[in-house]
Structures are given as structure tokens and as C-alpha cells.
Design an enzyme around this catalytic site. Structure first.
Site, PDB file in Angstrom:
ATOM      1  N   THR A 185       0.873  -1.171   0.000  1.00 47.43           N
ATOM      2  CA  THR A 185       0.000   0.000   0.000  1.00 47.43           C
ATOM      3  C   THR A 185       0.915   1.226   0.000  1.00 47.43           C
ATOM      4  OG1 THR A 185      -0.027   0.126   2.387  1.00 47.43           O
ATOM      5  CG2 THR A 185      -1.728  -1.232   1.373  1.00 47.43           C
ATOM      6  N   GLU A 330      -5.434  -4.204  -1.096  1.00 49.68           N
ATOM      7  CA  GLU A 330      -5.823  -5.343  -0.256  1.00 49.68           C
ATOM      8  C   GLU A 330      -6.848  -6.252  -0.917  1.00 49.68           C
ATOM      9  OE1 GLU A 330      -5.285  -2.272   0.735  1.00 49.68           O
ATOM     10  OE2 GLU A 330      -4.593  -2.155   2.800  1.00 49.68           O
ATOM     11  N   LYS A 439     -16.369  16.783   9.173  1.00 48.60           N
ATOM     12  CA  LYS A 439     -17.381  16.805  10.236  1.00 48.60           C
ATOM     13  C   LYS A 439     -17.723  18.252  10.544  1.00 48.60           C
ATOM     14  CE  LYS A 439     -15.040  12.865  12.063  1.00 48.60           C
ATOM     15  NZ  LYS A 439     -13.689  13.207  11.566  1.00 48.60           N
ATOM     16  N   TRP A 444     -21.991  15.101   8.638  1.00 49.44           N
ATOM     17  CA  TRP A 444     -20.916  14.779   7.714  1.00 49.44           C
ATOM     18  C   TRP A 444     -21.165  15.393   6.339  1.00 49.44           C
ATOM     19  CZ3 TRP A 444     -19.720   8.816   8.294  1.00 49.44           C
ATOM     20  CH2 TRP A 444     -19.135   8.603   9.549  1.00 49.44           C
TER      21      TRP A 444
HETATM   22  P1  ADP Z   1      -3.388   3.613  -1.761  1.00 53.26           P
HETATM   23  O1  ADP Z   1      -4.373   3.769  -0.653  1.00 53.26           O
HETATM   24  O2  ADP Z   1      -2.155   2.962  -1.341  1.00 53.26           O
HETATM   25  O3  ADP Z   1      -3.315   4.783  -2.665  1.00 53.26           O
HETATM   26  P2  ADP Z   1      -5.076   1.755  -3.051  1.00 53.26           P
HETATM   27  O4  ADP Z   1      -5.148   1.665  -4.495  1.00 53.26           O
HETATM   28  O5  ADP Z   1      -5.061   0.492  -2.292  1.00 53.26           O
HETATM   29  O6  ADP Z   1      -3.832   2.531  -2.757  1.00 53.26           O
HETATM   30  O7  ADP Z   1      -6.249   2.685  -2.549  1.00 53.26           O
HETATM   31  C1  ADP Z   1      -7.502   2.163  -2.280  1.00 53.26           C
HETATM   32  C2  ADP Z   1      -8.455   3.278  -1.940  1.00 53.26           C
HETATM   33  O8  ADP Z   1      -8.672   4.126  -3.057  1.00 53.26           O
HETATM   34  C3  ADP Z   1      -9.819   2.791  -1.559  1.00 53.26           C
HETATM   35  O9  ADP Z   1      -9.875   2.370  -0.213  1.00 53.26           O
HETATM   36  C4  ADP Z   1     -10.673   4.032  -1.830  1.00 53.26           C
HETATM   37  O10 ADP Z   1     -10.617   4.938  -0.759  1.00 53.26           O
HETATM   38  C5  ADP Z   1      -9.988   4.647  -3.018  1.00 53.26           C
HETATM   39  N1  ADP Z   1     -10.710   4.304  -4.249  1.00 53.26           N
HETATM   40  C6  ADP Z   1     -10.398   3.343  -5.139  1.00 53.26           C
HETATM   41  N2  ADP Z   1     -11.285   3.334  -6.156  1.00 53.26           N
HETATM   42  C7  ADP Z   1     -12.185   4.305  -5.895  1.00 53.26           C
HETATM   43  C8  ADP Z   1     -13.353   4.794  -6.571  1.00 53.26           C
HETATM   44  N3  ADP Z   1     -13.771   4.304  -7.727  1.00 53.26           N
HETATM   45  N4  ADP Z   1     -14.027   5.815  -5.985  1.00 53.26           N
HETATM   46  C9  ADP Z   1     -13.621   6.346  -4.815  1.00 53.26           C
HETATM   47  N5  ADP Z   1     -12.533   5.934  -4.146  1.00 53.26           N
HETATM   48  C10 ADP Z   1     -11.818   4.929  -4.678  1.00 53.26           C
END
Ligand code: ADP
Length: 539
Positions: A185, A330, A439, A444
Site C-alpha cells: 500500500t 488489499e 465533520k 458529515w
Molecule cells: P493507496 O491507498 O495505497 O493509494 P489503493 O489503491 O489500495 O492505494 O487505494 C484504495 C483506496 O482508493 C480505496 O480504499 C478508496 O478509498 C480509493 N478508491 C479506489 N477506487 C475508488 C473509486 N472508484 N471511488 C472512490 N474511491 C476509490
């Protein structure tokens, strides 16, 4: 229970390669390279060169379970590593070159990699960090013999390394739960965390990705992954495309509008995908240059919320369908994909577009979803009740690499850190990341919703909304806008654009114009923004 009497053939990544070489051997793979001419071969050729690489890895002493790191763009050589490394039972750690040096060092050391394969333009980076790499013994430049520079690290040439090896390899069969890919990550908070994908997870995920409820590939498709191979295996496209016999086009590091359009047109790309920032640039380039893609049918976009205006522009101007995907490192990463269903189609085209453009996607077979409210109860699938999004399934993380405790609960549910709703059609909508929620006076405000609307305002390239400390309301939204190059956008125009589209109390307390920082995975870096603007509303 009575045992089933069918074969227990393990699901192996090498099985995808063997299948593609037999069933679709002549289907083309086209790869741009950093500074070499465009490379062309086919799935049979990929199988031959992956075999050569597998022999070379053995010769270097790489054994089952060992880790090998790549620092590389989307090219055919990186693809060969994708098959050869897990093929011999080793693990490919796909390092993210956009991380800070110390994070790259951390991940390679944490992975305990013995070999580092890197693209030529990462030589300065590799030379810079080499002394801090505690386990790497061999450095290989992903380049031909003439262009390879040994540098201060004594790098070998990839082409020389594999040149004399046999073009067939007896791919071993072993436990399908063995590790295959190690993806970290991006570590926006704390050290990056390693997610170790198993063969089983990768193969099931790739099969699910090819389904019609997701990418729906046929052997006639031409697929170009613009999400990085190093970021959660580019959404499994390097596996689902060969499973379906699709032609594969790899754009290397050239993600500007002109380069992408040249490949899209030249290779007849029907399906492409990547993070929203790439498509913002591409759409802008198309408009400025009066061009349109001809064969392109679908674009899958994810990693951050897809602005509604982007999906609309693709459809109305170019007749291209947008599929939104939500996922995370993940989850290998596919969680949900926004594809049409008969029940949505029955509502009419406008209503279906609305539903699809405002949601991240729908439930896919193989991955369970649930939303939990603050009391820990499961939220109803009513499209309104929001809460923590949990996921479970064969391609969801159980435990991070080299950690002692599980990341998922004993019953398998993994808390994604996102806040979402689920509706009666099985569609999921993300309202925020838990740490980005605003918040205000006990209520929210969804930063994603506000950004999504603001980015539709003419001239706006990126819109970022952050919660900024406020003397009365605890936090209030601040809108940070990066306009398109050479375009003037005013605060009043933005607020006037927002006014009819949002409830009044969501109105940002201020609109500022600045460059919006992005993370190593192309997302708006809200941590940096919050830091920069934290005192802005305190008077
Ligand atoms: P990092 O957090 O390391 O940048 P990740 O690719 O694992 O890498 O990130 C996952 C996160 O990206 C998700 O938990 C979410 O918050 C966000 N995310 C991924 N796809 C979308 C989407 N289509 N719309 C909104 N948020 C997204």
C-alpha cells in the site's frame, strides 16, 4: 460430507500463460519501451521469453519462495517478469517508483528481495538507494545489451541474461495458496504494508475480471492497461486479457494524451483503463486537438471517484462507455465494477446512466460486501444508510506480509477504511475515506460528492475538498481548485456553479486556486493539503 471426486488441479499463474500460448498463440502483444522501438510479439512469444527468463532466474539462484523486485513501467519485459517469477514459485514484488526513496528502500528491504530488475530511466534512483538495500545481490536493467549501462551497481542487461536460455520451461505445479505477488500500500499513514497475493487469488480474480459483470472481454478486444503494472497488478488486466484471448497493448511510461491516442488509434484499442487523472488529460487533449478515438468502446476508471462529468463526456462526445471500479491493494484490487443490469435498463437510459455514474459499481461474484453502522449493526441495502465498508472473499487480504496479527476479522471481514452505502440493485457508493470525512457541526459532508460536482465546472482540471478546522463548526469544507493550463476560473463562477447543485450548508467556506498534490498512486494527497491549509478558516 462426502468428498467430491473431481481433480484438485491447483490454480497456477503459469497455467494462464500456457493456455494463452496454446489457445491464442498468435494474438499480438505490443509494447512501447523507454527508449527502444515499439516491440511486437504474441502470446506464444511471451511464453518462450518467460521460459527463458525462468531459466535465467534459476541460474541466478532464485528459488521457490524467494522475492524478486521490479521497478518498471508497463512493458513486455515487465509482463515477462509477471509470469516467470511466480511461474518458478518465487514472488514478484512490484515496487512503486513514485514513492519516496526511503519508502522504496523500506519495501525492498522488507520484501528481502535478492534481485532487482529496473527500467533504464530508474538507473539514477537505483544508484542512489543501492547502498541502503540490504538483501539485493543482483541488479538487472530491463534493456537490450547495447543500451545497458552497468552504472555504479554493475547492472546486467536483461536481454543478455535471457539470450541463451531454452525457450521452454517445465512450469511446476504446487500449492495454489503459495505467494506470487507482493504489493505494498502507498503508506500515506505509516510504513507501507505488504499484501502477498497467492496464485489462487490472482487466478480467481483474473477469471472474475473477464466476466461480463466486470470487464467482459472477448477474443476480439484490444486491451491497453494504463493503470500501472506495479500498482496492484494493473487491476489484473495482464491476466484477464490472455485468459480471454484479447490483444494486449502496453504504453510504458508514456501517458500523455498524444502518446495514448497514437496507440489507441494505431493498435485499435477497444478497452483501456487507469486512474481519473490520465483521462482528464486525455479528454482535454482530444478536445484541444479536435480528435476522437475510433475503435475505443470502454474505459475502466478507478482508484479515485470518477467525476460524473468525465463519464458523461466519454459517452456524449465519443460514444465510449465508462466502467467505474472500486478496489484497493488489499483486494487484488477488484471490488466492484459499474456495469449495466436489466433492472437498471428497465428504468430508462437516463436513469441508468445516473445510477451508474453516481456509484462506484456493483457487487461481483467472489467478493462479499457489507456496510456497518457506528453501532456495529449491518446497514440495510437501501442506498442511504452509510457506514464502514467491509469486504470478504478469496482475493481479500487476511494478514499483511511479515505481521503477526490478521488484518481481517476471524470471520474474514476486512474493514476497508472507506465509508459507503449499498443499494437494492447491489450498487455500492463511496462517500468518503474515513480519514477524509468532513465533520461540520456534528453532520458529515462528503468530500467526494463535492469534488465530483466541482470538477464539472468549466475550466476546472482537479477539484479537491478538505475539512479545515473552523472556530464554530469544528470543520468546514475548503475547495482547492487546479484549473486547466492557461484557463482562468474565478471563485464566484465556481460558487455559482455549485449553488443549484448542492444543499446550502455544504457550500465551501472558501475556494482557493493552487496546484493539487497527488500521491504515489495518483490520488489527491489530502494529508498534504490539510497540512498546507489548516489555519485558513481560523481567522
Ligand atoms: P493507496 O491507498 O495505497 O493509494 P489503493 O489503491 O489500495 O492505494 O487505494 C484504495 C483506496 O482508493 C480505496 O480504499 C478508496 O478509498 C480509493 N478508491 C479506489 N477506487 C475508488 C473509486 N472508484 N471511488 C472512490 N474511491 C476509490
Amino acid at each position: 460430507m462426502i468428498p467430491g471426486l473431481m481433480q484438485t488441479t491447483p490454480l497456477m499463474i503459469s497455467g494462464i500463460l500456457t493456455y494463452a500460448a496454446q489457445a491464442h498463440g498468435a494474438r499480438e502483444i505490443v509494447s512501447r519501451l523507454i527508449d527502444e522501438p515499439v516491440w511486437r510479439y504474441d502470446y506464444a512469444g511471451l511464453a518462450r521469453r518467460a521460459a527463458q527468463l525462468a531459466h535465467a532466474l534459476k541460474r541466478l539462484g532464485v528459488k521457490a519462495g524467494d522475492r524478486v523486485t521490479s521497478l518498471a513501467w508497463n512493458t513486455h519485459r515487465h509482463l515477462e517478469l509477471f509470469y516467470a517469477v511466480p511461474g518458478i514459485g518465487a514472488v514478484l514484488h512490484t515496487a512503486n517508483p513514485r514513492l519516496f526513496d526511503e519508502q522504496i528502500v523500506y519495501t525492498i528491504n522488507h520484501a528481502e528481495s535478492g534481485v532487482l530488475f529496473f527500467d533504464r530511466n530508474f538507473l539514477p534512483l537505483v544508484e542512489r538507494i543501492a547502498a541502503q538495500l540490504t538483501t539485493v545481490k543482483t541488479f538487472v536493467m530491463l534493456s537490450d545489451a547495447e543500451r545497458t549501462e552497468r552504472g555504479s551497481i554493475g547492472a546486467a542487461s536483461y536481454e543478455t541474461l535471457i539470450a541463451d536460455e531454452l525457450e521452454a520451461y517445465p512450469w511446476p505445479s504446487f500449492d495454489e495458496n503459495a505467494g506470487a505477488f507482493l504489493c505494498y500500500t502507498s503508506g500515506t499513514t505509516g510504513d507501507p504494508k505488504g499484501v502477498l497475493y497467492s496464485h489462487r487469488a490472482v487466478v480467481l480474480h483474473a477469471m472474475a475480471g473477464g466476466l461480463n459483470s466486470a470487464f467482459g472481454f472477448t477474443a476480439f478486444d484490444v486491451v491497453m492497461p494504463c493503470s500501472s503494472l506495479y500498482h496492484a497488478t494493473a487491476w489484473g488486466l495482464p491476466f484477464s486479457a490472455p485468459i480471454c484471448g484479447a490483444k494486449l497493448v502496453l504504453p510504458a511510461d508514456k501517458m500523455d494524451g498524444a502518446s495514448l491516442h497514437q496507440l489507441i488509434e494505431g493498435e485499435g484499442v477497444t478497452f483501456t483503463g487507469g486512474v481519473p487523472t490520465i483521462w482528464t488529460m486525455y479528454l482535454d487533449w482530444l478536445e484541444r486537438n479536435g480528435q476522437a478515438p475510433t475503435a475505443l468502446k470502454r474505459v475502466v476508471i478507478g482508484g479515485s471517484a470518477v467525476p460524473r462529468a468525465m463519464a458523461e463526456a466519454f459517452k456524449r462526445r465519443y460514444d465510449v462507455q465508462t466502467l467505474q471500479i472500486w478496489g484497493m491493494t488489499e483486494t487484488c484490487p477488484i471490488g466492484v465494477v459499474s456495469t449495466p443490469t436489466p433492472s437498471l435498463a428497465a428504468l430508462g437510459e437516463a436513469a441508468m446512466d445516473e445510477a451508474i455514474w453516481t456509484r462506484q459499481g456493483r457487487l461481483q461474484f467472489g467478493i462479499e460486501l457489507k456496510v456497518e453502522t457506528e453501532t456495529g449493526a449491518e446497514a440495510p441495502w437501501d442506498g442511504e444508510t452509510s457506514g464502514a465498508l467491509l469486504v470478504r472473499g478469496p482475493w481479500v487480504v487476511r494478514r499483511y506480509f511479515r505481521k503477526d496479527e490478521d488484518a481481517a476479522r476471524p470471520d474474514g471481514w476486512f474493514d476497508t477504511g472507506d465509508i459507503a452505502t449499498l443499494d437494492a440493485h447491489g450498487f455500492m457508493r463511496i462517500t468518503d475515506r474515513q480519514k477524509d470525512v468532513i465533520k461540520s457541526g456534528g453532520e458529515w459532508i462528503s468530500s467526494i460528492d463535492l469534488e465530483n460536482i466541482a470538477v464539472g465546472c468549466p475550466g476546472v482540471k482537479i477539484a479537491a475538498v478538505i475539512g479545515v478546522p473552523h472556530p464554530k463548526w469544528e470543520e468546514r469544507p475548503l475547495l482547492v481548485i487546479e484549473p486547466h493550463d492557461g484557463v482562468e476560473v474565478g471563485k464566484d463562477a465556481v460558487l455559482a456553479f455549485l449553488a443549484p447543485r448542492i444543499v446550502k450548508w455544504w457550500t465551501p467556506d472558501d475556494v482557493v486556486f493552487a496546484r493539487v498534490p497527488l500521491t504515489a498512486t495518483g490520488k489527491i494527497d489530502k494529508k498534504v493539503l490539510r497540512e498546507a491549509w489548516r489555519g485558513h478558516l481560523m481567522g
